[in-house]
Structures are given as structure tokens and as C-alpha cells.
Scaffold this active site. Structure first.
Site, PDB file in Angstrom:
ATOM      1  N   ASP A 184       0.942  -1.042   0.075  1.00  0.00           N
ATOM      2  CA  ASP A 184      -0.002   0.194  -0.186  1.00  0.00           C
ATOM      3  C   ASP A 184       0.954   0.941   0.001  1.00  0.00           C
ATOM      4  OD1 ASP A 184      -1.825   2.036   0.246  1.00  0.00           O
ATOM      5  OD2 ASP A 184      -2.618   1.284   2.085  1.00  0.00           O
ATOM      6  N   LYS A 231       0.381   3.867  -1.933  1.00  0.00           N
ATOM      7  CA  LYS A 231      -0.285   4.993  -2.678  1.00  0.00           C
ATOM      8  C   LYS A 231       0.726   6.048  -3.524  1.00  0.00           C
ATOM      9  CE  LYS A 231      -3.755   5.024   1.090  1.00  0.00           C
ATOM     10  NZ  LYS A 231      -3.315   4.209   2.143  1.00  0.00           N
TER      11      LYS A 231
HETATM   12  O1  O7M Z   1      -9.203  -1.822   9.079  1.00  0.00           O
HETATM   13  P1  O7M Z   1      -8.719  -0.559   9.818  1.00  0.00           P
HETATM   14  O2  O7M Z   1      -9.453   0.605   9.890  1.00  0.00           O
HETATM   15  O3  O7M Z   1      -7.879  -1.035  10.871  1.00  0.00           O
HETATM   16  O4  O7M Z   1      -7.390  -0.372   8.410  1.00  0.00           O
HETATM   17  C1  O7M Z   1      -7.993  -0.079   7.540  1.00  0.00           C
HETATM   18  C2  O7M Z   1      -6.667  -0.291   6.232  1.00  0.00           C
HETATM   19  O5  O7M Z   1      -6.987   0.129   4.861  1.00  0.00           O
HETATM   20  C3  O7M Z   1      -5.488   0.377   6.762  1.00  0.00           C
HETATM   21  O6  O7M Z   1      -4.249  -0.249   6.059  1.00  0.00           O
HETATM   22  C4  O7M Z   1      -5.551   1.776   5.698  1.00  0.00           C
HETATM   23  O7  O7M Z   1      -3.990   2.316   5.391  1.00  0.00           O
HETATM   24  C5  O7M Z   1      -6.225   1.427   4.542  1.00  0.00           C
HETATM   25  N1  O7M Z   1      -7.013   2.213   3.733  1.00  0.00           N
HETATM   26  C6  O7M Z   1      -7.841   2.874   4.705  1.00  0.00           C
HETATM   27  O8  O7M Z   1      -8.386   2.622   5.852  1.00  0.00           O
HETATM   28  N2  O7M Z   1      -8.866   3.608   3.751  1.00  0.00           N
HETATM   29  C7  O7M Z   1      -8.900   4.024   2.480  1.00  0.00           C
HETATM   30  O9  O7M Z   1      -9.576   4.864   1.949  1.00  0.00           O
HETATM   31  C8  O7M Z   1      -7.706   3.563   1.788  1.00  0.00           C
HETATM   32  C9  O7M Z   1      -6.852   2.355   2.401  1.00  0.00           C
HETATM   33  C10 O7M Z   1      -5.969   1.615   1.778  1.00  0.00           C
HETATM   34  O10 O7M Z   1      -5.854   0.455   1.831  1.00  0.00           O
HETATM   35  O11 O7M Z   1      -5.680   2.448   0.870  1.00  0.00           O
HETATM   36  C11 O7M Z   1      -5.116   1.671  -0.505  1.00  0.00           C
END
Ligand code: O7M
Length: 241
Positions: A76, A78
Site C-alpha cells: 500500500d 499510494k
Molecule cells: O481496518 P482498519 O481501519 O484498521 O485499517 C484499514 C486499512 O485500510 C489501513 O491499512 C488503511 O491504510 C487502509 N485504507 C483505509 O483505511 N482507507 C482508505 O481509504 C484506503 C485504505 C487503503 O488500503 O488504501 C489503499
């Protein structure tokens, strides 16, 4: 992803966002959680925070451990910089063994995403594009209208179109915005995977996200911060088959 999801009968991508000040403890915890939820997840997602804490070389060992369990691993990152630095980062993640990298289409194609896709194709890796985030403020930008007259549409629809044109392997749309998932699915058609984070802790409903068009659920704290990660992963896996 499809093969792994079928093999494990799971749509859950584990977000391995663990934290610990001691790198050795952190690695150990990552391996323990992988072992614990093994059988109930279909992939692992690693964030930049883990790379910052451990360095890419140590993270590549975790990638290897996941691969030993036949689990694909997504970085991830981004990615959203200009071409030459994107390329450098992409090459580093490929070298570390990741199967796919998450990038942001905000750079546009020329001198931005072109090199990322080119490297992915050359090395048989996947690119997943960030189309709509899960946080409450996501609407401020991702729903912003762009274009003129009849051509007006929200930015997330433009990103969806770019993902189709560029040949992306998947899209990220937050599970907290089911109506957006539905719209993106309508624009995409049935084949491309939609990855939806935000399940549970952020308020997203796993079943609803799938019902509205998501393919995979990205789940972190709901699983790894629960009293029994294995039981939680099993329940979530069973209830979303
Ligand atoms: O389940 P959580 O809330 O503990 O974690 C969510 C994961 O998804 C965490 O690794 C974030 O970086 C990712 N994420 C989001 O929470 N929101 C987004 O809009 C996008 C991501 C993501 O994975 O982006 C690629």
C-alpha cells in the site's frame, strides 16, 4: 487474487498495520498474526508505516513468510509522485517481492503513472488504483465535480475511467461509502476487483459493501486488535463467503 480467494474461500485482505517500538517484537507479532489468521484470509496488505519501522529488507522477509502460505502480498504505497521517483519506489517494491502496488491516479498518466504501469507489466505485477477513500472527509475531494456542462462528473468517476483505460488490476473504494461502490461497479462492469477498506472499526459494513459491488474487504484493527484474531477472522470470513 482470484485463485487465492477461491483456495481459502475468503474475501479478506489482512491489513498488517501492527506497531511496536522494538523491531524484533514487531516482526514476531506480524508473523504470529499471519499464523493465527491463516486459512481465513486471501491476501496481506502492508503499509508504509511497517516499511518505516522495519526497513524494506526486513519487510521482504514478512512478504516471503506470506508467500510460503501462498498468500499474495500488496504494497500500500499510494504512489503519487513524478515518473522517475515513482519508478525507483516501484522497483524497490518489486525487488522486495510484492505482488501488487497501490497507486493514486491523481498524477495522471504521462510522467506519473505511465512508468508505474510499465514496470508492473514488465514484471508481471498488479496495480491497484485508489479511487475513493474510506474516511469521513473523503467526499470533499473524491466527490468534487469536474468538467463542464454535460461532461460534468465527480472526480472518482474520472479515476474509475482512468483505471479502465490504463488497464489497472483493481480499485480501492471505501466500504463506508456503499453507494459509491455501487456506482463504481456499474461503471466498471463485473470483471475488475474492488478492494474496500474501512470495515468494522471505521464503521463500514462488510456484507453491504459486497452486496453493493466490492470484491475484497481490507480489514485491519477489527481482526488484529480483537481479543481473538483467529475467531474474528473466521467469523468474518464465514459471514462474507
Ligand atoms: O481496518 P482498519 O481501519 O484498521 O485499517 C484499514 C486499512 O485500510 C489501513 O491499512 C488503511 O491504510 C487502509 N485504507 C483505509 O483505511 N482507507 C482508505 O481509504 C484506503 C485504505 C487503503 O488500503 O488504501 C489503499
Amino acid at each position: 487474487m482470484k485463485a487465492s480467494s477461491e483456495r481459502y474461500q475468503s474475501k479478506i485482505v489482512l491489513a498488517l498495520d501492527l506497531e511496536n517500538k522494538d523491531p524484533q517484537t514487531l516482526v514476531q507479532k506480524c508473523e504470529e498474526i499471519l499464523e493465527d489468521v491463516y486459512g481465513y484470509i486471501c491476501a496481506v496488505k502492508i503499509n508504509r508505516q511497517l516499511v518505516l519501522a522495519l526497513g524494506l529488507r526486513t519487510v521482504s522477509e514478512i512478504v516471503r513468510k506470506a508467500h510460503e502460505r501462498s498468500l499474495p502480498v500488496i504494497m500500500d504505497a499510494k504512489l503519487n509522485d513524478v515518473g522517475h521517483t515513482n519508478s525507483f519506489m516501484m522497483e524497490s517494491y518489486i525487488h522486495a517481492g510484492f505482488d501488487a502496488v497501490i497507486a493514486s491516479p491523481i498524477t495522471g498518466w504521462r510522467g506519473g503513472m505511465d512508468s508505474v504501469f510499465e514496470l508492473a507489466r514488465r514484471n508481471d505485477k498488479g496495480i491497484i488504483l485508489l479511487v475513493y477513500m474510506s474516511n469521513p472527509g473523503a467526499e470533499q475531494f473524491y466527490s468534487m465535480m469536474t468538467g463542464t456542462g454535460d461532461e460534468q462528473k465527480p472526480i472518482f468517476e474520472v479515476f474509475t475511467q482512468m483505471a479502465i483505460e490504463w488497464g489497472a488490476d483493481g480499485l480501492v473504494v471505501g466500504s463506508t461509502h456503499p453507494e459509491i461502490i455501487r456506482r463504481v461497479r456499474t461503471l466498471l462492469g463485473p470483471s475488475m476487483g474492488i478492494y474496500s477498506p474501512g470495515v468494522g472499526t471505521q464503521g463500514g459494513d462488510a456484507k453491504k459493501a459486497l452486496e453493493f459491488g466490492s470484491t475484497y474487504l481490507i480489514v485491519g484493527r477489527t481482526i488484529y486488535a480483537s481479543t481473538s484474531p483467529r475467531d474474528t477472522a473466521r467469523e468474518l470470513c464465514k459471514s462474507t463467503k
